[in-house]
Design a protein around this motif. Structure first.
Motif, short mmCIF file in Angstrom:
data_model
loop_
_atom_site.label_atom_id
_atom_site.label_comp_id
_atom_site.label_asym_id
_atom_site.label_seq_id
_atom_site.Cartn_x
_atom_site.Cartn_y
_atom_site.Cartn_z
N ARG A 10 8.99 51.11 14.79
CA ARG A 10 8.96 50.56 16.15
C ARG A 10 10.35 50.43 16.76
NH1 ARG A 10 6.85 45.20 17.12
NH2 ARG A 10 6.83 45.93 19.26
N LEU A 11 11.39 50.59 15.95
CA LEU A 11 12.73 50.30 16.43
C LEU A 11 13.12 51.13 17.64
CD1 LEU A 11 14.78 49.91 13.12
CD2 LEU A 11 13.86 48.11 14.59
N ARG A 12 12.86 52.43 17.57
CA ARG A 12 13.30 53.31 18.65
C ARG A 12 12.60 52.95 19.96
NH1 ARG A 12 16.42 57.64 18.13
NH2 ARG A 12 16.01 57.82 15.88
N ALA A 13 11.32 52.61 19.90
CA ALA A 13 10.59 52.25 21.11
C ALA A 13 11.10 50.93 21.69
CB ALA A 13 9.09 52.16 20.82
N LEU A 14 11.39 49.98 20.82
CA LEU A 14 11.88 48.68 21.28
C LEU A 14 13.27 48.80 21.91
CD1 LEU A 14 10.76 46.52 18.24
CD2 LEU A 14 9.91 46.28 20.57
N ALA A 15 14.07 49.76 21.41
CA ALA A 15 15.43 49.93 21.90
C ALA A 15 15.53 50.91 23.06
CB ALA A 15 16.34 50.40 20.76
#
Length: 357
Positions: A10-15
């Motif tokens: 999920r990191l890339r979507a959150l960032a």
């Protein structure tokens, strides 16, 4: 995995632009009252980030921050310059961590600091005086200031309390320069910044041509202007701008390279893996607040979580978690506007929770 922390997928979507973390930082900055640059990444590099607001007041209100904006790192200098230099000397067998300074470094022999160890200096358990007041106590000459720091009495017995003080970094910086045979500016460039491709990072004062993309800090009554490209910290300024406690300038772009290397150290780094692993674990023997070597366990987290942070007084901050395999940075020049800390503290804590749990 901490259930409060978002998973790696999920990191890339959150960032991403317009994502959850961008909204958190943008909304928080309205209360902080300063512009900012932020980024989040992992061992592969930057996953996302953004910039918001403007660089300051008056003519600076027309300038927006970005990943190539230089910030006065303030106490992040302890991490970006002093810490890797100490690690390089330690790996080379030249900086013993647990032998009293007075037993191997001649200037400390017979002085109160002679009973202090390098590990205690890095963990802020050395018992040194909690204040600087260098000009008042020792005058304005660099040699006199350093002699004053070496000769000063201790505030408490070493190893009995965790008490953050710039004196520890000034003293260790003096030791590192003596052992390394050069100034911290040269040693940090040689051992950390050049190997990592950190071309934007350097000690000030910055040349006039390089200050155009530098965030201004506080109003200086002596010059009648905002400090820009000249270190904000008065102790480091007294020492000529090059000190273990403050003085370095850098960008989000360079700090991303530095933090990525802490998760995936290049084999040619002269400090590298053994030093990083030793530093990012508890080194204060159960004393609070828990610290590693130079790094602080992030407020609001436990030692088991393994999330470390370091802040700079000007408004900068970096986080690292090897357990989660991620890093984050949030750079502001909050001191340009005022010295109120609570709004920035609230934003920092919210940002840390969102990224690391």
């Amino acid at each position: 995995m901490d259930p409060r922390a978002p998973g790696a997928e999920r990191l890339r979507a959150l960032a991403a632009p317009g994502g959850e973390w961008e909204r958190l930082v943008r909304d928080g900055l309205r209360t902080v009252g300063a512009g900012a640059v932020w980024a989040v990444g992992d061992a592969g590099g930057t996953l996302g980030g953004g910039s918001h607001g403007v660089l300051g007041q008056g003519p600076y209100a027309e300038l927006a921050p970005g990943p190539d904006t230089r910030y006065d790192l303030a106490s992040l200098t302890k991490i970006v310059a002093l810490w890797p230099c100490a690690g390089a000397l330690w790996r080379a067998g030249r900086l013993p961590l647990d032998e009293p300074l007075g037993s191997w470094w001649r200037p400390a022999a017979g002085r109160p600091v002679g009973g202090v160890t390098a590990r205690q200096l890095l963990a802020h358990t050395a018992g040194m005086l909690p204040y600087t007041r260098f000009a008042q106590l020792y005058g304005r000459e660099r040699a006199a200031v350093l002699a004053g720091v070496v000769g000063a009495p201790l505030h408490r017995p070493p190893g009995t309390a965790v008490e953050y003080t710039d004196r520890a970094a000034v003293l260790l910086g003096h030791v590192v320069e003596d052992l390394g045979g050069a100034g911290l500016d040269e040693l940090a460039a040689r051992w950390a910044w050049a190997p990592l491709g950190m071309a934007d990072t350097r000690y000030g004062p910055l040349p006039e041509g390089e200050s155009a993309r530098t965030a201004p800090t506080e109003w200086d009554g002596d010059t009648g202007a905002f400090l820009r490209g000249v270190v904000h910290d008065p102790s480091a300024r007294l020492l000529g701008g090059v000190s273990g406690n403050a003085g370095a300038f850098s960008t989000a772009r360079d700090l991303a390279r530095f933090l990525t290397a802490l998760l995936d150290p290049p084999p040619e780094l002269p400090w590298g893996e053994p030093w990083i692993a030793a530093s990012l674990r508890e080194q204060t023997g159960g004393l609070a607040p828990a610290r590693g070597l130079s790094w602080l366990f992030a407020p609001g987290t436990t030692t088991a979580e393994g999330t470390f942070v370091h802040y700079g007084f000007t408004g900068t901050g970096i986080w690292i978690s090897r357990r989660l395999g991620r890093w984050a940075l949030l750079l502001t020049n909050k001191v340009h506007y005022d010295r109120g800390v609570q709004p920035l503290t609230d934003l920092r804590n919210a940002f840390r929770r969102a990224v690391f749990g």
